[in-house]
Scaffold this motif. Structure first.
Motif, PDB file in Angstrom:
ATOM      1  N   PHE A 123       0.752  -1.357   0.048  1.00  0.00           N
ATOM      2  CA  PHE A 123      -0.031   0.109  -0.027  1.00  0.00           C
ATOM      3  C   PHE A 123       0.736   1.204  -0.020  1.00  0.00           C
ATOM      4  O   PHE A 123       0.658   2.191  -0.708  1.00  0.00           O
ATOM      5  CB  PHE A 123      -0.907  -0.127   1.374  1.00  0.00           C
ATOM      6  N   ALA A 124       1.844   1.010   0.843  1.00  0.00           N
ATOM      7  CA  ALA A 124       2.996   2.484   0.698  1.00  0.00           C
ATOM      8  C   ALA A 124       3.461   2.759  -0.347  1.00  0.00           C
ATOM      9  O   ALA A 124       3.571   3.764  -0.960  1.00  0.00           O
ATOM     10  CB  ALA A 124       3.650   2.131   2.055  1.00  0.00           C
ATOM     11  N   ILE A 125       4.089   1.605  -1.165  1.00  0.00           N
ATOM     12  CA  ILE A 125       4.488   1.875  -2.342  1.00  0.00           C
ATOM     13  C   ILE A 125       3.960   2.418  -3.130  1.00  0.00           C
ATOM     14  O   ILE A 125       4.254   3.255  -4.175  1.00  0.00           O
ATOM     15  CB  ILE A 125       5.269   0.242  -2.780  1.00  0.00           C
ATOM     16  N   VAL A 126       2.633   1.903  -3.596  1.00  0.00           N
ATOM     17  CA  VAL A 126       1.738   2.319  -4.232  1.00  0.00           C
ATOM     18  C   VAL A 126       1.196   3.780  -4.076  1.00  0.00           C
ATOM     19  O   VAL A 126       1.036   4.550  -5.091  1.00  0.00           O
ATOM     20  CB  VAL A 126       0.377   1.479  -4.222  1.00  0.00           C
ATOM     21  N   CYS A 127       1.113   4.132  -3.022  1.00  0.00           N
ATOM     22  CA  CYS A 127       0.886   5.526  -2.557  1.00  0.00           C
ATOM     23  C   CYS A 127       1.926   6.607  -2.637  1.00  0.00           C
ATOM     24  O   CYS A 127       1.737   7.645  -3.199  1.00  0.00           O
ATOM     25  CB  CYS A 127      -0.095   5.654  -1.252  1.00  0.00           C
ATOM     26  N   ILE A 128       3.111   6.082  -2.230  1.00  0.00           N
ATOM     27  CA  ILE A 128       4.139   7.028  -2.121  1.00  0.00           C
ATOM     28  C   ILE A 128       4.897   7.020  -3.331  1.00  0.00           C
ATOM     29  O   ILE A 128       5.492   8.098  -3.844  1.00  0.00           O
ATOM     30  CB  ILE A 128       5.056   6.640  -1.080  1.00  0.00           C
ATOM     31  N   GLU A 129       5.313   5.915  -3.620  1.00  0.00           N
ATOM     32  CA  GLU A 129       6.121   5.818  -5.098  1.00  0.00           C
ATOM     33  C   GLU A 129       5.433   6.095  -6.247  1.00  0.00           C
ATOM     34  O   GLU A 129       6.017   6.997  -7.160  1.00  0.00           O
ATOM     35  CB  GLU A 129       6.945   4.470  -5.258  1.00  0.00           C
ATOM     36  N   PHE A 130       4.202   5.705  -6.653  1.00  0.00           N
ATOM     37  CA  PHE A 130       3.243   5.563  -7.582  1.00  0.00           C
ATOM     38  C   PHE A 130       2.354   6.927  -7.479  1.00  0.00           C
ATOM     39  O   PHE A 130       1.601   6.953  -8.404  1.00  0.00           O
ATOM     40  CB  PHE A 130       2.859   4.438  -7.962  1.00  0.00           C
ATOM     41  N   LYS A 131       2.251   7.557  -6.296  1.00  0.00           N
ATOM     42  CA  LYS A 131       1.390   8.456  -6.132  1.00  0.00           C
ATOM     43  C   LYS A 131      -0.154   8.059  -6.586  1.00  0.00           C
ATOM     44  O   LYS A 131      -0.767   8.938  -6.983  1.00  0.00           O
ATOM     45  CB  LYS A 131       1.831   9.785  -6.925  1.00  0.00           C
ATOM     46  N   ALA A 345      -2.920  15.580   4.689  1.00  0.00           N
ATOM     47  CA  ALA A 345      -3.247  14.378   4.792  1.00  0.00           C
ATOM     48  C   ALA A 345      -3.909  14.030   3.430  1.00  0.00           C
ATOM     49  O   ALA A 345      -4.764  14.954   2.692  1.00  0.00           O
ATOM     50  CB  ALA A 345      -4.441  14.148   5.739  1.00  0.00           C
ATOM     51  N   GLY A 346      -3.557  12.773   2.583  1.00  0.00           N
ATOM     52  CA  GLY A 346      -3.897  12.684   1.325  1.00  0.00           C
ATOM     53  C   GLY A 346      -3.099  13.462   0.154  1.00  0.00           C
ATOM     54  O   GLY A 346      -3.383  12.952  -1.084  1.00  0.00           O
ATOM     55  N   ASP A 347      -2.200  14.093   0.466  1.00  0.00           N
ATOM     56  CA  ASP A 347      -1.616  14.942  -0.458  1.00  0.00           C
ATOM     57  C   ASP A 347       0.028  14.240  -0.650  1.00  0.00           C
ATOM     58  O   ASP A 347       0.632  13.731   0.156  1.00  0.00           O
ATOM     59  CB  ASP A 347      -0.923  16.240  -0.112  1.00  0.00           C
ATOM     60  N   ASP A 348       0.415  14.273  -2.226  1.00  0.00           N
ATOM     61  CA  ASP A 348       1.620  13.441  -2.432  1.00  0.00           C
ATOM     62  C   ASP A 348       2.631  14.664  -2.108  1.00  0.00           C
ATOM     63  O   ASP A 348       2.275  15.821  -2.090  1.00  0.00           O
ATOM     64  CB  ASP A 348       1.643  13.115  -3.867  1.00  0.00           C
ATOM     65  N   TYR A 349       3.880  14.170  -1.829  1.00  0.00           N
ATOM     66  CA  TYR A 349       5.005  15.045  -1.622  1.00  0.00           C
ATOM     67  C   TYR A 349       6.195  14.348  -2.305  1.00  0.00           C
ATOM     68  O   TYR A 349       6.679  13.282  -2.078  1.00  0.00           O
ATOM     69  CB  TYR A 349       5.275  15.459  -0.155  1.00  0.00           C
ATOM     70  N   GLU A 350       7.068  15.318  -3.025  1.00  0.00           N
ATOM     71  CA  GLU A 350       8.204  14.989  -3.595  1.00  0.00           C
ATOM     72  C   GLU A 350       9.073  15.779  -3.046  1.00  0.00           C
ATOM     73  O   GLU A 350       8.979  17.012  -3.241  1.00  0.00           O
ATOM     74  CB  GLU A 350       8.134  15.112  -5.262  1.00  0.00           C
ATOM     75  N   SER A 351      10.406  15.418  -2.849  1.00  0.00           N
ATOM     76  CA  SER A 351      11.262  16.216  -2.185  1.00  0.00           C
ATOM     77  C   SER A 351      12.016  17.137  -3.117  1.00  0.00           C
ATOM     78  O   SER A 351      12.164  16.957  -3.999  1.00  0.00           O
ATOM     79  CB  SER A 351      12.679  15.289  -1.585  1.00  0.00           C
TER      80      SER A 351
END
Length: 354
Positions: A123-131, A345-351
């Protein structure tokens, strides 16, 4: 204005509760008397503690994920896969036996937690890596778990319902277990209850008294500021989501091996919406782990009371009784809850993004 409404609602609830207790004591054969008798029963108290385990632990896990900025509504799915896999692991290892000196029920619990963490990682990979959309991804986790449990159960057990494996034995502490009320609640109880109580305290301490907890809060409130301070937002969010998998795994496996002793994979499964109630619980508690623990007692206590009413043979439609805990949670959220979602909450973030 909202504070005034909440205070008036709490005051009205206190007055109604007092009236209910007085009427129940004066007229024990009346409905208030019957309900008061059930509420005061030691059986209701012990069952409430055990039924609160999956709700409280899943709620604490959900707090970490959402405070970091990742909305994990797949908590229900994590409870399902952890509960079911713990039963399967115990079955394969042999119920009633030990491995390396440890009861196979405990190894089943460990497997349940690991499976929950694996699903949380996906779940984390899908949400964080693939947004991916976090709500849709969470629903996917739940639906996959809902279909996977009965499918695997048919392969292993030949039926959607697992074989009975038995449950954890209560831990009885001499002398302390004889203390009125607290004795049978805290010192003569199954180990999953201790896991729940320890998990609530550990969750509170980790979130409010450690650097990691501050990073989690910052990740959900102002990830840019956290990034500027040199902390990797992605790693913090990964850690928080995986931690939600650990807590949910303890809740699901603890419920299956501590309360049920088996797992029904058909329909809603034995979890029966407790993951979604856990979400309502931590929102009601405004993301406070101890508050989430207390909130879980509300739902678990109402569920325990409804079971006692049915067992007593009162002519009330089963479907109506089963809605009472859910309606109560909704009413409390509407009139008392003052939850503020984390800003990101719910927002993607890219460094490095502006």
């Amino acid at each position: 204005m909202s504070n005034l409404v909440s205070k008036r609602t709490a005051g009205a609830a206190a007055v109604l509760t007092a009236i209910w207790i007085v009427v129940g004591l004066l007229a024990p054969d009346s409905w208030p008397g019957v309900l008061l008798s059930i509420a005061a029963s030691p059986n209701t108290h012990t069952k409430t503690l055990r039924l609160a385990v999956p709700i409280a632990l899943a709620a604490i896990g959900g707090i970490f994920a959402e405070k970091s900025g990742v909305i994990n509504i797949g908590i229900e799915g994590l409870l399902i896969v952890s509960g079911f896999s713990s039963i399967v692991a115990t079955y394969w290892l042999g119920s009633g036996s030990t491995t390396m000196g440890l009861s196979n029920h405990w190894w089943g619990l460990v497997v349940g937690v690991l499976v929950s963490v694996l699903f949380a990682l996906i779940f984390a990979i899908v949400c964080i890596e693939f947004k991916a959309d976090q709500i849709i991804a969470g629903l996917a986790v739940w639906l996959i778990a809902l279909g996977l449990a009965p499918f695997v159960s048919r392969i292993v057990f030949g039926s959607p319902n697992a074989t009975t494996m038995g449950t954890f034995k209560p831990v009885t502490i001499p002398l302390l277990s004889e203390i009125p009320l607290l004795g049978y609640l805290l010192f003569d109880t199954p180990p999953q209850v201790y896991l729940m109580l320890f998990g609530a305290v550990a969750g509170w301490y980790l979130l409010s008294r450690t650097s990691f907890g501050r990073w989690v809060v910052a990740s959900g409130e102002n990830p840019k500021a956290l990034d500027t301070a040199g902390v990797d937002v992605r790693k913090v969010r990964y850690a928080a989501v995986l931690l939600s998998g650990v807590f949910a795994g303890l809740g699901g496996a603890g419920f299956a091996l501590g309360q049920l002793g088996t797992f029904a994979g058909g329909g809603q499964t034995d979890i029966a919406g407790r993951g979604f109630i856990a979400i309502a619980t931590y929102l009601l508690a405004n993301y406070h782990p101890i508050g989430a623990l207390l909130g879980s007692f509300l739902f678990a206590g109402l569920t325990s009371m409804q079971d006692s009413l049915q067992a007593a043979g009162y002519a009330i439609p089963t479907e109506l009784i089963r809605t009472i805990p859910y309606v109560t949670v909704i009413v409390v959220l509407v009139f008392v809850g003052r939850t503020r979602l984390p800003e990101a909450a719910g927002d993607d973030y890219e460094s490095g993004e502006d």
